[in-house]
Design an enzyme around this catalytic site. Structure first.
Site, PDB file in Angstrom:
ATOM      1  N   GLU A  83      42.963  32.736  40.318  1.00 21.88           N
ATOM      2  CA  GLU A  83      42.897  34.189  40.140  1.00 21.88           C
ATOM      3  C   GLU A  83      44.040  34.882  40.889  1.00 21.88           C
ATOM      4  OE1 GLU A  83      39.698  37.619  41.549  1.00 21.88           O
ATOM      5  OE2 GLU A  83      38.989  35.641  40.930  1.00 21.88           O
ATOM      6  N   ASP A  90      41.110  31.878  44.376  1.00 19.65           N
ATOM      7  CA  ASP A  90      41.679  33.223  44.332  1.00 19.65           C
ATOM      8  C   ASP A  90      42.920  33.266  45.224  1.00 19.65           C
ATOM      9  OD1 ASP A  90      42.190  35.910  44.165  1.00 19.65           O
ATOM     10  OD2 ASP A  90      40.190  36.567  44.793  1.00 19.65           O
ATOM     11  N   HIS A 115      35.154  40.923  37.167  1.00 20.13           N
ATOM     12  CA  HIS A 115      35.240  41.042  38.620  1.00 20.13           C
ATOM     13  C   HIS A 115      34.072  41.886  39.099  1.00 20.13           C
ATOM     14  CE1 HIS A 115      37.044  43.083  42.271  1.00 20.13           C
ATOM     15  NE2 HIS A 115      37.392  41.841  42.525  1.00 20.13           N
ATOM     16  N   ASP A 142      37.050  44.938  35.978  1.00 17.81           N
ATOM     17  CA  ASP A 142      35.894  45.308  36.801  1.00 17.81           C
ATOM     18  C   ASP A 142      35.219  46.504  36.167  1.00 17.81           C
ATOM     19  OD1 ASP A 142      34.294  46.573  38.890  1.00 17.81           O
ATOM     20  OD2 ASP A 142      35.301  45.221  40.290  1.00 17.81           O
ATOM     21  N   HIS A 156      44.648  35.979  45.378  1.00 15.00           N
ATOM     22  CA  HIS A 156      44.503  37.346  45.890  1.00 15.00           C
ATOM     23  C   HIS A 156      45.835  38.089  45.972  1.00 15.00           C
ATOM     24  CE1 HIS A 156      42.122  40.339  48.373  1.00 15.00           C
ATOM     25  NE2 HIS A 156      41.198  39.872  47.552  1.00 15.00           N
ATOM     26  N   GLU A 211      41.498  42.267  37.965  1.00 13.96           N
ATOM     27  CA  GLU A 211      40.690  43.162  38.791  1.00 13.96           C
ATOM     28  C   GLU A 211      41.440  44.421  39.173  1.00 13.96           C
ATOM     29  OE1 GLU A 211      40.540  41.878  43.294  1.00 13.96           O
ATOM     30  OE2 GLU A 211      40.565  40.081  42.037  1.00 13.96           O
TER      31      GLU A 211
END
Length: 381
Positions: free
Chosen positions: A209, A183, A284, A257, A185, A235
């Site tokens: 990700e 990730d 997610h 999500d 992020h 996400e």
């Protein structure tokens, strides 16, 4: 059957639970939350409840349309998360009223079990190899880790190699028969992601990700053409319209999500859109038991599911964990890295209302960290 009440509960470590009650004695549960903005989402649920009281909870699609489109100002994480939790609860009620699991109402099961992954390393990843090895020894066949802490727009060769070395350490620890996802992020600029991704290719991550921030999604096409690493995102996308321009970009995995992107109803539509672009679904879900139960119900009905995130032992949990609010933990029990399909009605779980009400007396004020670079400027968390 009519809706009589919507009650929200702020429960540790950072969740909001929603209870929807009916005059038929059937109660549905949802999880409407934006992490760090829980009180704001609760206020949105309260506003939306004015429309729902006295209406039939089984009219899920009509309610979804009104709640998302009935206001002049639409969209965004707060509204779509409020709707998401309501939508989950309405599916839960409808399933219980029909004595069927939600996946049966979505067309029936396409699989008997769902592969999950475990988190390692925390926000500023460290000791990831030992943690990854421990998760594999516990039965998981896939782990996910943050690639880095904060990074500058074009960071040093040393910081760049640190990312690669951490992933290499995990790959060495878990071997080639297990998977590691990384990730970013949104902590890397497009330029830095372009530098790091080719260096990860020999390590064959399952996916990377949020290689770039969602506001830079227009760059995903160029990145996907440059690298063989599967790219994942979603996400922080909240509707099928948010995914409309991302799916053709070449991403490999969509990650809506179910507690942010409009609930079961909308994520099912996003999954179908993704299928048309040969994009897999990996919802997610670093959240609580209701969000995970809703995600699993979808996963049992969605053909293009890749894997499911779950939050057991995740670094955000302090003092409370995923299974603390369930009467029976069996439906969410992970064995050998998988969750087996339950035949229980609705979302398939029974919430311990007394535990929820006790926890809500404590509540929480979780906020995500605010990071800064050494020069004092804001850094992406």
């Amino acid at each position: 059957m009519k809706i009589t009440a919507l009650d929200t509960f702020l429960v540790p470590p950072r969740w909001v639970f929603l209870r929807v009650r009916t005059d038929a004695g059937i109660t549905g549960w949802g999880e409407p939350v934006v992490e760090g903005r829980a009180e704001t989402v609760r206020a949105a649920v309260a506003e939306l409840s004015e429309y729902l009281i006295g209406r039939d909870p089984r009219h899920i699609e009509d309610h979804w349309q009104v709640l998302t489109r009935g206001g002049f100002y639409r969209g965004g994480p707060v509204l779509s998360s409020a709707v998401a939790g309501i939508d989950q609860a309405l599916w839960d009620i409808t399933g219980k009223a029909s004595n069927l699991p939600v996946y049966a109402l979505l067309g029936g099961p396409v699989r008997d079990k769902i592969r999950t992954y475990a988190w390692v390393g925390g926000d500023r990843p460290a000791e990831v190899a030992d943690q990854a090895r421990a998760q594999v020894e516990a039965g998981f066949t896939a782990v996910k880790m943050n690639g880095s802490a904060e990074m500058t727009a074009i960071d040093t060769p040393a910081r760049t190699r640190e990312v690669v070395d951490r992933v290499a350490a995990v790959r060495a620890a878990i071997g080639d028969t297990n998977d590691v996802a990384v990730d970013f992020h949104g902590r890397m600029s497009t330029a830095q992601a372009r530098r790091v991704l080719p260096l990860l290719e020999p390590l064959l991550p399952m996916f990377v990700e949020e290689a770039v921030l969602p506001e830079h999604s227009a760059h995903l096409g160029a990145l996907s053409r440059q690298t063989s690493v599967p790219l994942a995102t979603g996400e922080r996308l909240y509707s099928r319209w948010d995914f409309r321009d991302v799916l053709p970009s070449g991403i490999a995995v969509a990650q809506p999500d179910v507690s942010h992107a409009g609930g079961i109803s909308e994520v099912r539509r996003i999954a179908a859109m993704a299928e048309a672009y040969d994009v897999a679904l990996a919802p997610h879900c670093p959240l609580g038991p209701i969000a995970l139960a809703a995600s699993l119900q979808l996963g049992f009905a969605v053909p293009n599911l890749l894997i499911q995130e779950q939050s057991l032992g995740i670094h955000y949990h302090h003092g409370n964990d995923l299974l603390d609010y369930l009467v029976d933990t069996g439906p969410l029990r992970v064995e050998q890295g998988e969750v087996r399909r339950t035949r229980a009605a609705g979302l398939g779980i029974e919430i311990d209302e007394a535990a929820v009400e006790r926890a809500a007396q404590q509540g929480h004020r979780w906020r995500n960290p605010v990071w800064r670079h050494p020069d004092g400027s804001f850094a992406e968390w």
